[in-house]
Design a protein around this motif. Structure first.
Motif, PDB file in Angstrom:
ATOM      1  N   GLY A 183     -19.361  50.649   3.326  1.00 39.44           N
ATOM      2  CA  GLY A 183     -20.326  49.701   3.863  1.00 39.44           C
ATOM      3  C   GLY A 183     -21.148  49.037   2.778  1.00 39.44           C
ATOM      4  N   ALA A 184     -21.557  49.806   1.771  1.00 38.19           N
ATOM      5  CA  ALA A 184     -22.375  49.251   0.693  1.00 38.19           C
ATOM      6  C   ALA A 184     -21.619  48.179  -0.080  1.00 38.19           C
ATOM      7  N   ILE A 185     -20.336  48.387  -0.297  1.00 37.40           N
ATOM      8  CA  ILE A 185     -19.543  47.412  -1.056  1.00 37.40           C
ATOM      9  C   ILE A 185     -19.327  46.141  -0.236  1.00 37.40           C
ATOM     10  N   THR A 186     -18.956  46.288   1.036  1.00 39.24           N
ATOM     11  CA  THR A 186     -18.714  45.094   1.847  1.00 39.24           C
ATOM     12  C   THR A 186     -20.003  44.312   2.085  1.00 39.24           C
ATOM     13  N   ASN A 187     -21.138  44.971   2.108  1.00 37.29           N
ATOM     14  CA  ASN A 187     -22.422  44.298   2.290  1.00 37.29           C
ATOM     15  C   ASN A 187     -22.654  43.219   1.234  1.00 37.29           C
ATOM     16  N   SER A 188     -22.102  43.418   0.037  1.00 39.15           N
ATOM     17  CA  SER A 188     -22.297  42.454  -1.049  1.00 39.15           C
ATOM     18  C   SER A 188     -21.703  41.091  -0.740  1.00 39.15           C
ATOM     19  N   MET A 189     -20.756  41.052   0.186  1.00 39.34           N
ATOM     20  CA  MET A 189     -20.120  39.779   0.516  1.00 39.34           C
ATOM     21  C   MET A 189     -21.069  38.808   1.219  1.00 39.34           C
ATOM     22  N   ALA A 212      -9.847  47.865   2.031  1.00 40.82           N
ATOM     23  CA  ALA A 212      -9.299  48.208   3.345  1.00 40.82           C
ATOM     24  C   ALA A 212      -7.967  48.937   3.248  1.00 40.82           C
ATOM     25  N   SER A 213      -7.256  48.719   2.146  1.00 43.98           N
ATOM     26  CA  SER A 213      -5.954  49.365   1.996  1.00 43.98           C
ATOM     27  C   SER A 213      -6.056  50.769   1.432  1.00 43.98           C
ATOM     28  N   GLY A 214      -7.260  51.167   1.002  1.00 42.61           N
ATOM     29  CA  GLY A 214      -7.430  52.476   0.384  1.00 42.61           C
ATOM     30  C   GLY A 214      -7.442  53.583   1.412  1.00 42.61           C
ATOM     31  N   LYS A 215      -7.231  54.771   0.949  1.00 48.82           N
ATOM     32  CA  LYS A 215      -7.273  55.965   1.786  1.00 48.82           C
ATOM     33  C   LYS A 215      -8.286  56.920   1.172  1.00 48.82           C
ATOM     34  N   THR A 216      -9.123  57.531   2.023  1.00 55.87           N
ATOM     35  CA  THR A 216     -10.100  58.494   1.558  1.00 55.87           C
ATOM     36  C   THR A 216      -9.996  59.739   2.419  1.00 55.87           C
ATOM     37  N   GLY A 217      -9.622  60.828   1.804  1.00 57.17           N
ATOM     38  CA  GLY A 217      -9.476  62.060   2.571  1.00 57.17           C
ATOM     39  C   GLY A 217      -8.441  61.952   3.664  1.00 57.17           C
ATOM     40  N   GLY A 218      -7.413  61.125   3.464  1.00 55.57           N
ATOM     41  CA  GLY A 218      -6.372  60.972   4.452  1.00 55.57           C
ATOM     42  C   GLY A 218      -6.730  60.016   5.574  1.00 55.57           C
ATOM     43  N   GLU A 219      -7.927  59.447   5.541  1.00 59.80           N
ATOM     44  CA  GLU A 219      -8.361  58.570   6.635  1.00 59.80           C
ATOM     45  C   GLU A 219      -8.376  57.125   6.161  1.00 59.80           C
ATOM     46  N   GLY A 220      -7.755  56.227   6.933  1.00 59.97           N
ATOM     47  CA  GLY A 220      -7.786  54.818   6.588  1.00 59.97           C
ATOM     48  C   GLY A 220      -9.178  54.246   6.778  1.00 59.97           C
ATOM     49  N   VAL A 221      -9.556  53.321   5.924  1.00 62.75           N
ATOM     50  CA  VAL A 221     -10.892  52.734   6.006  1.00 62.75           C
ATOM     51  C   VAL A 221     -10.818  51.264   6.395  1.00 62.75           C
ATOM     52  N   ALA A 222      -9.646  50.810   6.836  1.00 65.43           N
ATOM     53  CA  ALA A 222      -9.471  49.386   7.117  1.00 65.43           C
ATOM     54  C   ALA A 222     -10.457  48.882   8.166  1.00 65.43           C
ATOM     55  N   TRP A 223     -10.630  49.637   9.267  1.00 62.39           N
ATOM     56  CA  TRP A 223     -11.523  49.169  10.324  1.00 62.39           C
ATOM     57  C   TRP A 223     -12.974  49.168   9.864  1.00 62.39           C
ATOM     58  N   ALA A 224     -13.344  50.151   9.077  1.00 61.61           N
ATOM     59  CA  ALA A 224     -14.712  50.189   8.552  1.00 61.61           C
ATOM     60  C   ALA A 224     -14.965  49.018   7.612  1.00 61.61           C
ATOM     61  N   ALA A 225     -13.981  48.708   6.759  1.00 63.72           N
ATOM     62  CA  ALA A 225     -14.120  47.563   5.862  1.00 63.72           C
ATOM     63  C   ALA A 225     -14.202  46.262   6.652  1.00 63.72           C
ATOM     64  N   PHE A 279     -22.392  48.237  10.864  1.00 66.33           N
ATOM     65  CA  PHE A 279     -22.475  49.155   9.727  1.00 66.33           C
ATOM     66  C   PHE A 279     -22.607  50.607  10.202  1.00 66.33           C
ATOM     67  N   ALA A 280     -23.372  50.824  11.284  1.00 67.70           N
ATOM     68  CA  ALA A 280     -23.502  52.187  11.809  1.00 67.70           C
ATOM     69  C   ALA A 280     -22.173  52.685  12.365  1.00 67.70           C
ATOM     70  N   TRP A 281     -21.447  51.803  13.046  1.00 67.47           N
ATOM     71  CA  TRP A 281     -20.126  52.159  13.559  1.00 67.47           C
ATOM     72  C   TRP A 281     -19.193  52.511  12.412  1.00 67.47           C
ATOM     73  N   ALA A 282     -19.233  51.712  11.349  1.00 70.78           N
ATOM     74  CA  ALA A 282     -18.393  51.976  10.182  1.00 70.78           C
ATOM     75  C   ALA A 282     -18.762  53.299   9.526  1.00 70.78           C
ATOM     76  N   ALA A 283     -20.061  53.638   9.544  1.00 73.92           N
ATOM     77  CA  ALA A 283     -20.516  54.870   8.894  1.00 73.92           C
ATOM     78  C   ALA A 283     -19.982  56.112   9.591  1.00 73.92           C
ATOM     79  N   GLN A 284     -19.582  55.975  10.853  1.00 72.75           N
ATOM     80  CA  GLN A 284     -18.980  57.109  11.558  1.00 72.75           C
ATOM     81  C   GLN A 284     -17.536  57.350  11.130  1.00 72.75           C
ATOM     82  N   ARG A 285     -16.931  56.378  10.470  1.00 73.20           N
ATOM     83  CA  ARG A 285     -15.491  56.415  10.232  1.00 73.20           C
ATOM     84  C   ARG A 285     -15.086  56.387   8.774  1.00 73.20           C
ATOM     85  N   ALA A 286     -15.991  56.089   7.877  1.00 68.90           N
ATOM     86  CA  ALA A 286     -15.616  55.926   6.474  1.00 68.90           C
ATOM     87  C   ALA A 286     -16.789  56.291   5.577  1.00 68.90           C
ATOM     88  N   PRO A 287     -16.530  56.556   4.304  1.00 66.47           N
ATOM     89  CA  PRO A 287     -17.611  56.890   3.377  1.00 66.47           C
ATOM     90  C   PRO A 287     -18.681  55.807   3.312  1.00 66.47           C
TER      91      PRO A 287
END
Length: 304
Positions: free
Chosen positions: A110-116, A152-165, A98-106
């Protein structure tokens, strides 16, 4: 967030003057655990994932240490290898992901994927322990995975979030393994003491990696405050509240806090970090939360 999976004898129903405590604590816990993703988003770029995890588990263990000390007679030498493994699966590696993901995506990712984690708990029980999963939970799992794909397919600020998801989903899967381990191998032990023990094991195991990767540049007051809040409030104090809820209302009701964590996580990031709320996050959040709610419905049992 990590559910312990420990069960406790049901206590008597709370009196009317105390009845308001449960919903209040559930909302507060959702807000606190939602804020953990905000704190990681602030602290992770300054500390890096491994040093941040060391601070988190170390401070959390210190807060919960009185519970472990009180129950120390129940923790024999043969129990500690299981506690160490649980510390890896339920704290060290998921927190690092989660900390690694927080460096790369909003923070909301992380909060949404945590629900899984709730759905993965059922999946692991089905795959490795022979528990029935039922059609409803199978549908819930597919719906939840569809939500992760949308996220994972979304884009935020031009940055892919697939790896963070992907990192957040992997962390949630490890939580699912950890919960099942606790249920089957550590049942009967005080839940808060188990949390203190596993966090302590995590802190010891992570220490060499944290030292090796400790940042060389000065760290400002804001990341330090975020890291301290993550360890003391979001890990130590939050676990204590959660385990008290388990004792009072049982694990099935206590785990409903999962529903509010992504809502608070996204809200805190939007309010305090100006992170955008994208259409893919809205769709993914709806799918995942809906799947968690569906998966929480009891599975009908056939009469024997």
């Amino acid at each position: 967030m990590s559910a312990s999976g420990l069960t406790h004898p049901h206590t008597a129903a709370p009196s009317l003057p105390r009845a308001w405590l449960t919903p209040l604590e559930l909302v507060a816990l959702g807000a606190i655990w939602g804020a953990s993703f905000l704190f990681m988003r602030i602290a992770a770029p300054a500390f890096g994932p491994l040093p941040l995890v060391e601070l988190r588990v170390g401070l959390g263990a210190l807060v919960l240490m009185p519970f472990l000390w009180k129950a120390r007679a129940s923790f024999g030498p043969g129990l500690w290898p299981k506690l160490a493994l649980l510390g890896v699966l339920n704290s060290a590696v998921p927190f690092a992901l989660f900390a690694w993901a927080a460096q790369r995506a909003p923070a909301g990712i992380g909060a949404i994927t945590n629900s899984m984690s709730v759905l993965f708990t059922a999946l692991v029980a089905f795959l490795f322990y022979g528990e029935r999963i039922g059609v409803r939970r199978a549908v819930a799992l597919f719906t939840g995975f569809a939500g992760v794909v949308v996220l994972a397919s979304g884009k935020t600020g031009g940055e892919g979030v697939a790896w963070a998801a992907a990192a957040g989903t992997t962390a949630a899967f490890l939580y699912g393994i950890g919960v099942n381990m606790v249920k089957r191998h550590l049942a009967g032990l005080p839940a808060s003491a188990v949390a203190a023990a596993t966090l302590s094991c995590s802190a010891l195991m992570m220490l060499p990696f944290a030292i090796a990767t400790w940042p060389t540049q000065p760290i400002g007051a804001r990341p330090w405050l975020a890291a301290a809040s993550l360890g003391v409030v979001c890990t130590g104090l939050a676990f204590a509240v959660y385990y008290r809820l388990i004792q009072r209302i049982g694990p099935a009701r206590a785990v409903t806090v999962t529903y509010s964590v992504p809502l608070f996580g996204v809200a805190w990031a939007w309010l305090l970090l100006d992170e955008p709320l994208t259409p893919s996050m809205l769709i993914a959040g709806t799918l995942i939360l809906g799947s968690v709610a569906l998966g929480q419905q009891p599975v009908a049992r056939k009469a024997s």
